[in-house]
Design an enzyme around this catalytic site. Structure first.
Site, PDB file in Angstrom:
ATOM      1  N   GLU A 439       9.319  38.839  26.884  1.00 31.28           N
ATOM      2  CA  GLU A 439       9.185  37.473  27.441  1.00 31.28           C
ATOM      3  C   GLU A 439      10.555  36.806  27.613  1.00 31.28           C
ATOM      4  O   GLU A 439      10.683  35.596  27.456  1.00 31.28           O
ATOM      5  CB  GLU A 439       8.287  36.592  26.550  1.00 31.28           C
ATOM      6  CG  GLU A 439       6.868  37.061  26.395  1.00 31.28           C
ATOM      7  CD  GLU A 439       6.128  37.213  27.704  1.00 31.28           C
ATOM      8  OE1 GLU A 439       6.557  36.607  28.705  1.00 31.28           O
ATOM      9  OE2 GLU A 439       5.144  37.970  27.739  1.00 31.28           O
TER      10      GLU A 439
HETATM   11  C1  FAD Z   1       6.887  46.854  23.999  1.00 29.36           C
HETATM   12  C2  FAD Z   1       7.312  46.171  25.261  1.00 29.36           C
HETATM   13  C3  FAD Z   1       6.368  45.530  26.037  1.00 29.36           C
HETATM   14  C4  FAD Z   1       6.737  44.898  27.222  1.00 29.36           C
HETATM   15  N1  FAD Z   1       5.775  44.313  28.019  1.00 29.36           N
HETATM   16  C5  FAD Z   1       6.110  43.889  29.262  1.00 29.36           C
HETATM   17  C6  FAD Z   1       5.101  43.486  30.203  1.00 29.36           C
HETATM   18  O1  FAD Z   1       3.914  43.434  29.888  1.00 29.36           O
HETATM   19  N2  FAD Z   1       5.493  43.142  31.445  1.00 29.36           N
HETATM   20  C7  FAD Z   1       6.790  43.188  31.855  1.00 29.36           C
HETATM   21  O2  FAD Z   1       7.064  42.894  33.014  1.00 29.36           O
HETATM   22  N3  FAD Z   1       7.769  43.554  30.991  1.00 29.36           N
HETATM   23  C8  FAD Z   1       7.465  43.914  29.716  1.00 29.36           C
HETATM   24  N4  FAD Z   1       8.446  44.313  28.840  1.00 29.36           N
HETATM   25  C9  FAD Z   1       9.837  44.246  29.256  1.00 29.36           C
HETATM   26  C10 FAD Z   1      10.604  43.145  28.530  1.00 29.36           C
HETATM   27  O3  FAD Z   1      10.209  41.882  28.974  1.00 29.36           O
HETATM   28  C11 FAD Z   1      12.093  43.442  28.746  1.00 29.36           C
HETATM   29  O4  FAD Z   1      12.396  44.581  27.952  1.00 29.36           O
HETATM   30  C12 FAD Z   1      12.986  42.284  28.398  1.00 29.36           C
HETATM   31  O5  FAD Z   1      12.796  41.234  29.306  1.00 29.36           O
HETATM   32  C13 FAD Z   1      14.469  42.677  28.401  1.00 29.36           C
HETATM   33  O6  FAD Z   1      14.792  43.393  29.541  1.00 29.36           O
HETATM   34  P1  FAD Z   1      15.552  44.806  29.401  1.00 29.36           P
HETATM   35  O7  FAD Z   1      14.824  45.603  28.389  1.00 29.36           O
HETATM   36  O8  FAD Z   1      15.709  45.388  30.745  1.00 29.36           O
HETATM   37  O9  FAD Z   1      16.955  44.424  28.806  1.00 29.36           O
HETATM   38  P2  FAD Z   1      18.251  44.028  29.660  1.00 29.36           P
HETATM   39  O10 FAD Z   1      17.906  43.019  30.676  1.00 29.36           O
HETATM   40  O11 FAD Z   1      18.919  45.267  30.109  1.00 29.36           O
HETATM   41  O12 FAD Z   1      19.137  43.334  28.524  1.00 29.36           O
HETATM   42  C14 FAD Z   1      19.896  44.078  27.564  1.00 29.36           C
HETATM   43  C15 FAD Z   1      20.678  43.094  26.677  1.00 29.36           C
HETATM   44  O13 FAD Z   1      21.566  42.325  27.474  1.00 29.36           O
HETATM   45  C16 FAD Z   1      21.327  40.945  27.332  1.00 29.36           C
HETATM   46  N5  FAD Z   1      21.502  40.299  28.637  1.00 29.36           N
HETATM   47  C17 FAD Z   1      21.018  40.701  29.832  1.00 29.36           C
HETATM   48  N6  FAD Z   1      21.395  39.850  30.796  1.00 29.36           N
HETATM   49  C18 FAD Z   1      22.110  38.875  30.196  1.00 29.36           C
HETATM   50  C19 FAD Z   1      22.756  37.686  30.645  1.00 29.36           C
HETATM   51  N7  FAD Z   1      22.704  37.325  31.925  1.00 29.36           N
HETATM   52  N8  FAD Z   1      23.389  36.930  29.723  1.00 29.36           N
HETATM   53  C20 FAD Z   1      23.428  37.275  28.434  1.00 29.36           C
HETATM   54  N9  FAD Z   1      22.825  38.382  27.949  1.00 29.36           N
HETATM   55  C21 FAD Z   1      22.178  39.165  28.809  1.00 29.36           C
HETATM   56  C22 FAD Z   1      19.891  40.819  26.820  1.00 29.36           C
HETATM   57  O14 FAD Z   1      19.683  39.630  26.078  1.00 29.36           O
HETATM   58  C23 FAD Z   1      19.757  42.073  25.963  1.00 29.36           C
HETATM   59  O15 FAD Z   1      20.264  41.827  24.678  1.00 29.36           O
HETATM   60  C24 FAD Z   1       8.092  44.911  27.625  1.00 29.36           C
HETATM   61  C25 FAD Z   1       9.053  45.540  26.835  1.00 29.36           C
HETATM   62  C26 FAD Z   1       8.673  46.179  25.681  1.00 29.36           C
HETATM   63  C27 FAD Z   1       9.717  46.911  24.886  1.00 29.36           C
END
Ligand code: FAD
Length: 594
Positions: A439
């Site tokens: 989220e």
């Molecule tokens: C168990 C699970 C269930 C999920 N369920 C859903 C779902 O139902 N629907 C859905 O659509 N998604 C879902 N997700 C996805 C989840 O919402 C994302 O994993 C989350 O939003 C983070 O995105 P990412 O994993 O690509 O991390 P990234 O975006 O790659 O981020 C990696 C790190 O970089 C930081 N970061 C990234 N951009 C910035 C910035 N601009 N400024 C500062 N810091 C930054 C982040 O805070 C994080 O620490 C799920 C994930 C998991 C693991």
């Protein structure tokens, strides 16, 4: 088997003594709601999830969901638990009367989340997603779609998902590649791959209604070009559900640290038929409506799992004897004293307990603000809008961070037993760890707070929040017994004003300064909101004492308030120092030395 007792007494205290929810309900036109109804519903729902959801929680963790022949098979016991949930009508109770519901207030829906999450977080997310999809449908879908989808989704007969994330984009959703191609009949064909989709497929319900972000052929670049589509797993051909899947397929379930009962799917859409929700290119705003609701529910995950972890650590520690009280033996007949004689064990247990009590108050307050935002008018609505905007990222980030902390402390209280599967608490820790990530990560929540929410409306939102706090401080300056709570609260509020000015002033010239301080600012903000709520709770208890109506519960609550101000609130001083240290030590660090 883990123990759990829903915190009903605490909810009664918050509902009726702190927030006077019945008066709020009358003011907002929830005429059917009285104290008895709220208490009975809270008690019965808590009993329902304890009896029906909790028994399958450990099997959910142990066996997880399985992908067999392209279909997801739920963990043992989940299907039966969901069937009973649909039959019971519980989910519908919080939906509109015209969709078979009771139109109960949103603060009740918020409070329902806590015991549900404590008992089985994997099932609770299916419920939260389905209700989130219901909200979007009734607000943004065409009448035809509402007529067909609202009732089965509200009851849980059909479930919902939110499909945002793609392999190359999580936080940065402007990069999404999923395409929507318009069709002559007004529908769209959706093609693309979504990953990490919670409950993306399962066998709990006859149909799954996906809310999918995709781009139309003429879409502007970035997040301004995203539209939202409703895409069902099975189409309704007017004569019941088709038995042919609508182009969706699951190519994998993620192996995860926790929450094994919840299938996290790689979900492919291959020319899947869908319908646009609202106007083209407005998908992000609409998805954010659902996400904001889910962010509050995610905040409640920190609370729900923190609470059950605490309860189990407490039950265990009451039986465990090691060492002696430093001021002399307590139990002369036993070879050792109970571990509660040790200040460090008390510190850990009380911190976990008070974290939960504080975020429960925050969740209840936010629930009431949601009702004021939805049903209030004029100044009441404007005020609630402003507060919800500010408090949503705080509830999501602060409550999930301290929820993880509470679960971790609970493991520590139990020593080796806490680390072992047999006692159940390590599952709560693994399960809650997703809450600071999904989220929108907590880092992104903090940036949203400091970079957007506090400056929105030229800082008016923050003034809406802080004025009543300053009034409260003024009113209680001379009240007997309040100085212990009022004084640190006042320091925190003044500090919040100063930190906000500092971040705005320095951040305007150097965004790295603002971004480096964001997470600590968000924690400071959360601590300050809790200081306010603890002072309010303490005031209620002191008033009961002077009126001669106080009970053991009020005494315990006052003791909890003292724990908050002695053990948790002082962290604010360290947070100020860290924010003021700025960004240079982070950004000047040589990249080669990482
Ligand atoms: C168990 C699970 C269930 C999920 N369920 C859903 C779902 O139902 N629907 C859905 O659509 N998604 C879902 N997700 C996805 C989840 O919402 C994302 O994993 C989350 O939003 C983070 O995105 P990412 O994993 O690509 O991390 P990234 O975006 O790659 O981020 C990696 C790190 O970089 C930081 N970061 C990234 N951009 C910035 C910035 N601009 N400024 C500062 N810091 C930054 C982040 O805070 C994080 O620490 C799920 C994930 C998991 C693991």
């Amino acid at each position: 088997m883990t123990v759990y007792k829903a915190p009903l007494e605490d909810y009664k205290f918050l509902f009726h003594e702190v927030f006077n929810v019945v008066d709020v309900c009358k003011r907002l036109g929830y005429d059917q709601v009285d104290q008895e109804l709220i208490d009975i519903m809270t008690e019965e729902w808590s009993q329902f999830v304890t009896d029906v959801w909790k028994p399958s929680n450990i099997d959910g963790d142990k066996f997880g969901s399985q992908l067999k022949d392209g279909a997801v098979i739920s963990a043992p016991g989940f299907k039966e638990a969901w069937k009973q949930t649909v039959e019971s009508g519980w989910l519908q109770a919080v939906c509109k009367e015209e969709h078979g519901g009771m139109g109960l207030p949103l603060f009740f829906r918020n409070a329902m989340d806590e015991p549900a999450i404590s008992c089985n977080m994997a099932i609770s997310v299916v419920a939260a997603l389905s209700l989130g999809v219901y909200d979007l449908i009734i607000k943004h879908a065409s009448q035809e779609i509402i007529d067909r989808y609202a009732i089965p989704v509200s009851s849980g007969e059909w479930c919902g998902t939110m499909c945002l994330t793609e392999p190359h984009c999580g936080t940065d959703l402007g990069l999404i590649k999923t395409k929507a191609t318009p069709q002559d009949d007004g529908s769209f064909l959706i093609t693309g791959t979504k990953i990490f989709i919670t409950a993306g497929d399962h066998d709990l319900s006859d149909n799954i209604v996906h809310m999918v972000l995709a781009k139309l052929p003429d879409a502007p670049e970035g997040s301004r070009g995203i539209s939202l589509f409703l895409v069902p797993k099975f189409l309704d051909d007017g004569d019941g559900l088709s038995n042919k899947i609508n182009g969706t397929s699951v190519s994998g379930i993620e192996e995860k640290m926790g929450l094994h009962g919840s299938p996290t799917c790689v979900l492919n859409f291959d020319s899947s038929k869908g319908w646009l929700m609202g106007e083209a290119h407005t998908g992000m705003a609409k998805m954010f409506e659902m996400m904001n609701r889910e962010r509050l529910a995610t905040g409640m995950m920190g609370l729900g799992l923190g609470e059950i972890a605490y309860q189990n650590a407490l039950a265990w520690s009451l039986e465990r004897s090691q060492g002696r009280d430093l001021r002399g033996m307590k139990d002369l007949d036993a070879p050792a004293d109970n571990i509660l004689v040790h200040p460090d064990v008390r510190r850990m247990l009380l911190k976990a307990k008070v974290n939960c009590e504080g975020t429960r108050a925050l969740g209840t307050w936010i629930g009431i603000l949601l009702d004021e935002m939805n049903k209030g008018d004029g100044e009441c609505k404007e005020n609630a809008n402003a507060l919800i905007a500010l408090l949503t990222p705080v509830m999501k980030a602060y409550s999930t961070d301290i929820g993880c902390q509470s679960a971790s402390l609970s493991i520590q209280v139990m020593g080796g037993a806490g680390y072992c599967t047999e006692y159940g608490v390590e599952q709560f820790y693994r399960d809650v760890r997703i809450a600071p990530i999904w989220e929108g990560t907590n880092g992104i929540q903090a940036l949203d707070l400091v970079g957007r929410k506090v400056t929105q409306n030229f800082g008016k939102n923050l003034r809406h929040l802080l004025w009543p706090l300053l009034e409260f401080i003024e009113e209680n300056r001379e009240v007997d017994g309040m100085v212990e709570f009022n004084k640190p609260l006042h320091q925190s509020v003044k500090g919040l004003q100063q930190l906000t000015l500092l971040l705005m002033a320095e951040g305007a010239g150097n965004p790295h300064f603002l971004a480096a301080g964001a997470t600590d600012y968000c924690t400071y903000f959360g601590n300050t909101m809790l200081a306010y709520l603890w002072a309010r709770m303490a005031k209620v208890c002191l008033a009961a004492k002077s009126a001669g109506t106080s009970t053991d519960f009020h005494d315990a609550k006052l003791a909890s308030a003292s724990v908050f101000f002695a053990e948790i609130h002082p962290d604010n001083a360290g947070l100020v120092a860290k924010i003021m240290a700025g960004h240079k030590h982070l950004m000047a660090y040589p990249e080669a030395a990482f």
